[in-house]
Design a protein around this motif. Structure first.
Motif, PDB file in Angstrom:
ATOM      1  N   ASP A 283       0.821  -1.214   0.000  1.00  0.00           N
ATOM      2  CA  ASP A 283       0.000   0.000   0.000  1.00  0.00           C
ATOM      3  C   ASP A 283       0.856   1.266   0.000  1.00  0.00           C
ATOM      4  O   ASP A 283       0.327   2.375  -0.116  1.00  0.00           O
ATOM      5  CB  ASP A 283      -0.934   0.019   1.213  1.00  0.00           C
ATOM      6  N   LEU A 284       2.162   1.102   0.144  1.00  0.00           N
ATOM      7  CA  LEU A 284       3.049   2.265   0.145  1.00  0.00           C
ATOM      8  C   LEU A 284       3.444   2.593  -1.287  1.00  0.00           C
ATOM      9  O   LEU A 284       4.062   1.780  -1.969  1.00  0.00           O
ATOM     10  CB  LEU A 284       4.307   1.985   0.981  1.00  0.00           C
ATOM     11  N   ARG A 285       3.071   3.769  -1.729  1.00  0.00           N
ATOM     12  CA  ARG A 285       3.380   4.214  -3.097  1.00  0.00           C
ATOM     13  C   ARG A 285       4.022   5.593  -3.029  1.00  0.00           C
ATOM     14  O   ARG A 285       3.576   6.440  -2.271  1.00  0.00           O
ATOM     15  CB  ARG A 285       2.102   4.316  -3.929  1.00  0.00           C
TER      16      ARG A 285
ATOM     17  N   PHE B 135       7.802  12.854  -1.669  1.00  0.00           N
ATOM     18  CA  PHE B 135       8.573  13.276  -2.842  1.00  0.00           C
ATOM     19  C   PHE B 135       8.767  14.791  -2.822  1.00  0.00           C
ATOM     20  O   PHE B 135       9.855  15.308  -3.054  1.00  0.00           O
ATOM     21  CB  PHE B 135       7.846  12.854  -4.123  1.00  0.00           C
ATOM     22  N   ARG B 136       7.699  15.497  -2.489  1.00  0.00           N
ATOM     23  CA  ARG B 136       7.732  16.962  -2.452  1.00  0.00           C
ATOM     24  C   ARG B 136       8.754  17.453  -1.426  1.00  0.00           C
ATOM     25  O   ARG B 136       9.555  18.349  -1.697  1.00  0.00           O
ATOM     26  CB  ARG B 136       6.334  17.484  -2.123  1.00  0.00           C
ATOM     27  N   VAL B 137       8.733  16.849  -0.244  1.00  0.00           N
ATOM     28  CA  VAL B 137       9.661  17.221   0.836  1.00  0.00           C
ATOM     29  C   VAL B 137      11.111  17.011   0.393  1.00  0.00           C
ATOM     30  O   VAL B 137      11.961  17.877   0.588  1.00  0.00           O
ATOM     31  CB  VAL B 137       9.358  16.390   2.113  1.00  0.00           C
ATOM     32  N   LEU B 138      11.382  15.867  -0.219  1.00  0.00           N
ATOM     33  CA  LEU B 138      12.753  15.562  -0.657  1.00  0.00           C
ATOM     34  C   LEU B 138      13.184  16.484  -1.792  1.00  0.00           C
ATOM     35  O   LEU B 138      14.295  16.997  -1.801  1.00  0.00           O
ATOM     36  CB  LEU B 138      12.854  14.103  -1.109  1.00  0.00           C
ATOM     37  N   ASN B 139      12.285  16.702  -2.733  1.00  0.00           N
ATOM     38  CA  ASN B 139      12.626  17.538  -3.879  1.00  0.00           C
ATOM     39  C   ASN B 139      12.886  18.978  -3.432  1.00  0.00           C
ATOM     40  O   ASN B 139      13.806  19.633  -3.898  1.00  0.00           O
ATOM     41  CB  ASN B 139      11.508  17.492  -4.921  1.00  0.00           C
TER      42      ASN B 139
ATOM     43  N   VAL C 141      13.325   4.494  -6.106  1.00  0.00           N
ATOM     44  CA  VAL C 141      14.311   4.341  -5.021  1.00  0.00           C
ATOM     45  C   VAL C 141      13.706   4.805  -3.695  1.00  0.00           C
ATOM     46  O   VAL C 141      13.842   4.140  -2.670  1.00  0.00           O
ATOM     47  CB  VAL C 141      15.618   5.115  -5.339  1.00  0.00           C
ATOM     48  N   VAL C 142      12.999   5.929  -3.734  1.00  0.00           N
ATOM     49  CA  VAL C 142      12.355   6.458  -2.523  1.00  0.00           C
ATOM     50  C   VAL C 142      11.320   5.458  -2.002  1.00  0.00           C
ATOM     51  O   VAL C 142      11.275   5.144  -0.811  1.00  0.00           O
ATOM     52  CB  VAL C 142      11.703   7.839  -2.794  1.00  0.00           C
ATOM     53  N   GLU C 143      10.524   4.923  -2.916  1.00  0.00           N
ATOM     54  CA  GLU C 143       9.481   3.970  -2.517  1.00  0.00           C
ATOM     55  C   GLU C 143      10.093   2.703  -1.912  1.00  0.00           C
ATOM     56  O   GLU C 143       9.622   2.207  -0.884  1.00  0.00           O
ATOM     57  CB  GLU C 143       8.613   3.612  -3.722  1.00  0.00           C
ATOM     58  N   GLN C 144      11.160   2.205  -2.523  1.00  0.00           N
ATOM     59  CA  GLN C 144      11.809   0.999  -1.997  1.00  0.00           C
ATOM     60  C   GLN C 144      12.398   1.264  -0.614  1.00  0.00           C
ATOM     61  O   GLN C 144      12.322   0.418   0.281  1.00  0.00           O
ATOM     62  CB  GLN C 144      12.911   0.505  -2.948  1.00  0.00           C
ATOM     63  N   THR C 145      12.975   2.445  -0.438  1.00  0.00           N
ATOM     64  CA  THR C 145      13.558   2.799   0.866  1.00  0.00           C
ATOM     65  C   THR C 145      12.471   2.877   1.920  1.00  0.00           C
ATOM     66  O   THR C 145      12.613   2.352   3.023  1.00  0.00           O
ATOM     67  CB  THR C 145      14.297   4.159   0.782  1.00  0.00           C
ATOM     68  N   LEU C 146      11.367   3.522   1.559  1.00  0.00           N
ATOM     69  CA  LEU C 146      10.236   3.644   2.470  1.00  0.00           C
ATOM     70  C   LEU C 146       9.738   2.258   2.884  1.00  0.00           C
ATOM     71  O   LEU C 146       9.466   1.993   4.064  1.00  0.00           O
ATOM     72  CB  LEU C 146       9.112   4.441   1.799  1.00  0.00           C
TER      73      LEU C 146
END
Length: 111
Positions: free
Chosen positions: A28-30, A38-42, A60-65
């Motif tokens: 369920d994590l997308r 994504f916004r925070v990181l960008n 990569v962000v999704e996999q890390t999460l």
């Protein structure tokens, strides 16, 4: 590095948030370009949107999460160096993130 530290702090924070919001499955994590994470990181790494975000950055962000979520759900954070295993997994994915995202001089170039 402090830049990487920010990245992982956000990952842990959002993984904990997902758990507290009752996310039951890692599937369920997308993470998309519309995601708050994504916004925070960008915003942090690409303040003036000078760079085109690498196409697989969301992946990569999704996999890390997901790695953080799995570890937290499994109670791994009770162990002292629980994040090391995650760092290893992400290091393998990281190869595809452009070098300039990792350079300390990166943010200065944007000023």
């Amino acid at each position: 590095s402090p830049r990487r530290e920010f990245f992982y702090i956000q990952m842990e924070k959002y993984a904990r948030q997902a758990i507290s919001e009752g996310v039951k499955s890692v599937d369920d994590l997308r993470v998309t370009a519309d995601s708050e994470l994504f916004r925070v990181l960008n915003l942090h790494y690409n303040r003036n949107n000078h760079l085109e975000v690498p196409s697989n950055f969301c992946y990569v962000v999704e996999q890390t999460l997901k790695e953080f979520y799995r570890a937290l759900m499994g109670g791994k954070d009770a162990e002292p160096s629980w994040k090391k295993a995650i760092y290893k997994v992400i290091a393998r994915l990281d190869d595809s993130v452009p070098e300039y995202f990792k350079l300390p001089s990166f943010l200065e170039q944007l000023e």
